[in-house]
Design a protein around this motif. Structure first.
Motif, mmCIF file in Angstrom:
data_model
loop_
_atom_site.group_PDB
_atom_site.id
_atom_site.type_symbol
_atom_site.label_atom_id
_atom_site.label_comp_id
_atom_site.label_asym_id
_atom_site.label_seq_id
_atom_site.Cartn_x
_atom_site.Cartn_y
_atom_site.Cartn_z
ATOM 1 N N GLN A 8 0.863 -1.166 0.000
ATOM 2 C CA GLN A 8 0.000 0.000 0.000
ATOM 3 C C GLN A 8 0.908 1.227 0.000
ATOM 4 O O GLN A 8 1.964 1.185 0.616
ATOM 5 N N PRO A 9 0.595 2.298 -0.679
ATOM 6 C CA PRO A 9 -0.648 2.578 -1.393
ATOM 7 C C PRO A 9 -0.613 2.219 -2.879
ATOM 8 O O PRO A 9 -1.501 2.613 -3.625
ATOM 9 N N TRP A 10 0.401 1.469 -3.328
ATOM 10 C CA TRP A 10 0.532 1.219 -4.763
ATOM 11 C C TRP A 10 -0.475 0.204 -5.304
ATOM 12 O O TRP A 10 -0.881 0.288 -6.446
ATOM 13 N N ILE A 11 -0.871 -0.736 -4.472
ATOM 14 C CA ILE A 11 -1.879 -1.717 -4.896
ATOM 15 C C ILE A 11 -3.098 -1.557 -3.990
ATOM 16 O O ILE A 11 -2.989 -1.678 -2.762
ATOM 17 N N GLY A 12 -4.228 -1.262 -4.611
ATOM 18 C CA GLY A 12 -5.445 -1.035 -3.838
ATOM 19 C C GLY A 12 -5.895 -2.268 -3.079
ATOM 20 O O GLY A 12 -6.152 -2.229 -1.884
ATOM 21 N N GLU A 13 -5.985 -3.394 -3.787
ATOM 22 C CA GLU A 13 -6.456 -4.638 -3.171
ATOM 23 C C GLU A 13 -5.606 -5.793 -3.680
ATOM 24 O O GLU A 13 -5.431 -5.968 -4.886
ATOM 25 N N LEU A 14 -5.059 -6.560 -2.752
ATOM 26 C CA LEU A 14 -4.267 -7.742 -3.105
ATOM 27 C C LEU A 14 -5.083 -8.975 -2.744
ATOM 28 O O LEU A 14 -5.464 -9.152 -1.584
ATOM 29 N N LEU A 15 -5.368 -9.799 -3.736
ATOM 30 C CA LEU A 15 -6.227 -10.971 -3.531
ATOM 31 C C LEU A 15 -5.403 -12.252 -3.571
ATOM 32 O O LEU A 15 -4.444 -12.352 -4.348
ATOM 33 N N PRO A 16 -5.771 -13.256 -2.764
ATOM 34 C CA PRO A 16 -5.059 -14.533 -2.831
ATOM 35 C C PRO A 16 -5.446 -15.310 -4.086
ATOM 36 O O PRO A 16 -6.494 -15.053 -4.690
ATOM 37 N N LEU A 17 -4.613 -16.229 -4.463
ATOM 38 C CA LEU A 17 -4.913 -17.125 -5.577
ATOM 39 C C LEU A 17 -6.074 -18.027 -5.167
ATOM 40 O O LEU A 17 -6.068 -18.570 -4.054
ATOM 41 N N PRO A 18 -7.096 -18.175 -6.013
ATOM 42 C CA PRO A 18 -8.205 -19.070 -5.647
ATOM 43 C C PRO A 18 -7.707 -20.489 -5.341
ATOM 44 O O PRO A 18 -6.749 -20.963 -5.953
ATOM 45 N N ALA A 19 -8.349 -21.121 -4.375
ATOM 46 C CA ALA A 19 -7.936 -22.462 -3.936
ATOM 47 C C ALA A 19 -7.988 -23.483 -5.070
ATOM 48 O O ALA A 19 -7.313 -24.514 -5.016
ATOM 49 N N THR A 20 -8.783 -23.201 -6.106
ATOM 50 C CA THR A 20 -8.918 -24.140 -7.228
ATOM 51 C C THR A 20 -7.686 -24.143 -8.141
ATOM 52 O O THR A 20 -7.526 -25.029 -8.970
ATOM 53 N N ILE A 21 -6.826 -23.139 -7.998
ATOM 54 C CA ILE A 21 -5.641 -23.056 -8.867
ATOM 55 C C ILE A 21 -4.401 -23.472 -8.088
ATOM 56 O O ILE A 21 -4.057 -22.865 -7.070
#
Length: 194
Positions: free
Chosen positions: A25-38
């Motif tokens: 932050q503040p360069w990336i608004g939202e960091l999401l995890p890799l979906p469990a299916t991948i």
């Protein structure tokens, strides 16, 4: 205003997502995890290879910017082992430490370093940048400290006169291989132009 509204971290580890989000932050608004299916197999033969492989695969699968890291412990007397196999050196942290100490029995050269490589991939899977951090240290003959994880209790950092496991999370972040690689990624984002 973040330079990237959203990105994927090629990890299922919620703690790692939180750590990276805090750094980026503040360069990336939202960091999401890799979906469990991948699931992404680490089949490359180097830290940089695995980081790029994971970032590129996550980016293409999700059609989004993606970040991945690969890190491990490199012990000079063991010709660089456990290296890219650090997490697979045993079934548990205790087993990995026990195996390493067994292999180091009677070895006088205790020099080692933690290495971390972070890769940032564009949505088409091409790599925008890689950053690297290194922390030099020594392997103790017995664990010390209650904090951290992995090999932290046997990794002595001479500049701090403590093991990683004896440092607070903030102290460790300031000297660790991952902290250095993340700091270099932050510096990259300061001049970033997607």
């Amino acid at each position: 205003m973040p330079v990237l509204a959203q990105a994927i971290l090629a990890s299922h580890n919620a703690g790692k997502v939180k750590e990276f989000q805090g750094w980026l932050q503040p360069w990336i608004g939202e960091l999401l995890p890799l979906p469990a299916t991948i699931e992404i197999a680490e089949t490359a033969d180097s830290f940089v290879g695995n980081a790029c492989l994971k970032a590129a695969t996550a980016a293409k699968e999700m059609g989004a910017w993606a970040i991945a890291d690969d890190s491990g412990l490199v012990v000079h007397a063991l010709q660089g082992a456990p290296g890219i196999y650090s997490a697979r050196y045993g079934a548990t942290d205790a087993e990995r430490i026990e195996r390493l100490l067994r292999e180091m029995a009677g070895v006088s050269d205790r020099a080692a370093e933690f290495i971390c490589v972070i890769a940032l991939a564009r949505p088409d899977g091409t790599i925008a940048v890689t950053t690297e951090g290194r922390c030099a240290g020594e392997i103790l003959t017995a664990p010390r400290g209650q904090g951290g994880f992995g090999y932290d209790p046997i990794f002595w950092v001479p500049s701090q006169q403590r093991t990683f496991a004896e440092m607070s999370p903030t102290e460790k972040q300031q000297v660790s291989h991952r902290g250095q690689a993340l700091q270099r990624l932050r510096e990259y984002f300061q001049t970033f132009n997607p």
